[in-house]
Design an enzyme around this catalytic site. Sequence first.
Site, PDB file in Angstrom:
ATOM      1  N   LYS A 185      38.835  35.532  42.833  1.00  0.00           N
ATOM      2  CA  LYS A 185      37.956  35.091  43.913  1.00  0.00           C
ATOM      3  C   LYS A 185      36.659  35.883  43.845  1.00  0.00           C
ATOM      4  O   LYS A 185      36.671  37.090  43.581  1.00  0.00           O
ATOM      5  CB  LYS A 185      38.638  35.344  45.270  1.00  0.00           C
ATOM      6  CG  LYS A 185      37.729  35.202  46.488  1.00  0.00           C
ATOM      7  CD  LYS A 185      38.456  35.626  47.764  1.00  0.00           C
ATOM      8  CE  LYS A 185      37.499  35.631  48.951  1.00  0.00           C
ATOM      9  NZ  LYS A 185      38.149  35.982  50.212  1.00  0.00           N
ATOM     10  N   GLU A 235      34.554  40.618  62.387  1.00  0.00           N
ATOM     11  CA  GLU A 235      35.473  41.263  61.448  1.00  0.00           C
ATOM     12  C   GLU A 235      35.470  42.785  61.564  1.00  0.00           C
ATOM     13  O   GLU A 235      34.434  43.435  61.437  1.00  0.00           O
ATOM     14  CB  GLU A 235      35.110  40.857  60.013  1.00  0.00           C
ATOM     15  CG  GLU A 235      36.118  41.324  58.991  1.00  0.00           C
ATOM     16  CD  GLU A 235      35.866  40.750  57.602  1.00  0.00           C
ATOM     17  OE1 GLU A 235      36.615  41.118  56.686  1.00  0.00           O
ATOM     18  OE2 GLU A 235      34.931  39.959  57.433  1.00  0.00           O
ATOM     19  N   GLU A 279      43.061  32.058  50.092  1.00  0.00           N
ATOM     20  CA  GLU A 279      41.906  32.947  50.211  1.00  0.00           C
ATOM     21  C   GLU A 279      42.234  34.117  51.137  1.00  0.00           C
ATOM     22  O   GLU A 279      41.893  35.276  50.866  1.00  0.00           O
ATOM     23  CB  GLU A 279      40.702  32.157  50.749  1.00  0.00           C
ATOM     24  CG  GLU A 279      39.408  32.945  50.722  1.00  0.00           C
ATOM     25  CD  GLU A 279      38.208  32.183  51.266  1.00  0.00           C
ATOM     26  OE1 GLU A 279      37.242  32.851  51.647  1.00  0.00           O
ATOM     27  OE2 GLU A 279      38.252  30.936  51.315  1.00  0.00           O
ATOM     28  N   GLU A 413      29.244  25.515  54.780  1.00  0.00           N
ATOM     29  CA  GLU A 413      29.885  26.624  55.500  1.00  0.00           C
ATOM     30  C   GLU A 413      28.887  27.757  55.751  1.00  0.00           C
ATOM     31  O   GLU A 413      28.876  28.364  56.825  1.00  0.00           O
ATOM     32  CB  GLU A 413      31.084  27.142  54.695  1.00  0.00           C
ATOM     33  CG  GLU A 413      31.856  28.227  55.412  1.00  0.00           C
ATOM     34  CD  GLU A 413      33.035  28.759  54.605  1.00  0.00           C
ATOM     35  OE1 GLU A 413      33.103  29.975  54.381  1.00  0.00           O
ATOM     36  OE2 GLU A 413      33.890  27.934  54.197  1.00  0.00           O
ATOM     37  N   LYS A 417      27.915  29.427  59.395  1.00  0.00           N
ATOM     38  CA  LYS A 417      27.974  30.872  59.666  1.00  0.00           C
ATOM     39  C   LYS A 417      26.600  31.404  60.084  1.00  0.00           C
ATOM     40  O   LYS A 417      26.482  32.221  60.998  1.00  0.00           O
ATOM     41  CB  LYS A 417      28.480  31.616  58.434  1.00  0.00           C
ATOM     42  CG  LYS A 417      29.966  31.398  58.174  1.00  0.00           C
ATOM     43  CD  LYS A 417      30.402  32.036  56.877  1.00  0.00           C
ATOM     44  CE  LYS A 417      31.924  31.916  56.691  1.00  0.00           C
ATOM     45  NZ  LYS A 417      32.353  32.401  55.376  1.00  0.00           N
TER      46      LYS A 417
END
Length: 435
Positions: A185, A235, A279, A413, A417
């Site tokens: 990834k 986060e 993911e 995406e 965001k």
Amino acid sequence: MSQFHQAVKRIIERVQQAEGNQTRLVEPLSEKPNFSFIDWLDAQPLFPKFYWQSRDTREEVVALGQLHAFVEPGPAYTILGEGQRVWGGRSFDGQHEKNRRCMPSFFFLPQIELIRFDQQWSLAVNISEDKARTLAGLHKLVCEVATLAPISSHIRSIVHTPSQPQWNELVHKVLTGIKNDDFKKVVLARRSTVQLDNTLSAAQLLKASYLNNHHSFHFMLSLDSKHSFMGSTPERLYSRVGHELHTEALAGTIGRGDNATHDMELANWLSQDEKNLNENQYVVDDIIDRLSPHSEAVEVEAEASLVRLRKVQHLKRNIHASLKTGINGVQLLSALQPTAAVAGSPRQESMQFILDNEPFARGWYAGSMGYISHERAEFCVAIRSALVLGDQVQLFAGAGIVPGSVAEHEWAELDKKMSTLLTLISDHPPLGVAS
């Protein structure tokens, strides 16, 4: 004279009378100040400035002026007294050749802190043997502050780096690398440079975000009056209290629906989608791998939960570790940053791809912001963030590229965001940027 102004006078007197071995004084406030913390922060002439609001909203801090500053946090431990915290952050790529202009990290022991914990307010000062610096800072404090004006800037232009065609090429390159087993990834990012018709203060953008984006850490680091990095991130990098550490895997994203039914359909899809679950698992595996050498035990939440934000929804799994004796915040920063949620997996290979191929330097974006003390530490991951430079704002967003990723979907995406902050400036951003 306001109650707050009286508290400042009292703490000045206490500093003047302080004995040589005292390093910190705290003056409780008998009632809530008659200003917001962000308004107060903006009015102060002292730099550096740091703003912090914890994700659970229990703690809010403004830190001003520096007694000591560090470009690496390790030496801070030698000067930290009881109750003292150094504030700041670690950049994503400041320690690499690609970004020589950015410091590896910046932390400072402030002269003055305004603190709210739950419904208790206090003014705290850190002092050294030379009390003059802290006293000078206290005398400069502005006690009566005006309310910040709402954002009135308009967007003139937005330039994306990489452009969408370059993005498509980069995604293709990553997917080819995954097929060749170079990595599992890679998180690719975009910087969008927004040109405004007049100056925007970072505190205005921070305040608008604080009022609109909930379930997030809010932070701002201003090294001087012209450069501020701010953000509202969902986060957490980690929280440590004593030997107990809490962190999380936040990866896997879908937008919000137009109504409650649509929202639930999207949420159900996300929680079942193999690509997004994989993911998230990459991030979990990476964190376990990183924490294991420093921990007696690491526990992971069995099922991913859903985090709903204003513009997007994420998959999240909580992780708890019992740390070995002697492990400190600097070791944890190095172990956990950058996570697979902002760089990729494995770390070294994905990081190298980003350094070699991304057409801009990330700097503070995708780094970490927070504080370190002997007793505890907490850091958020600096995503949903912006560099505010007067009449220009640089916004950042990233997307994890894994098997099954489609370049066009990942670009959309990024728009979602980025709209976390962009829609605070304009409800109708120019074409090419989704709201």
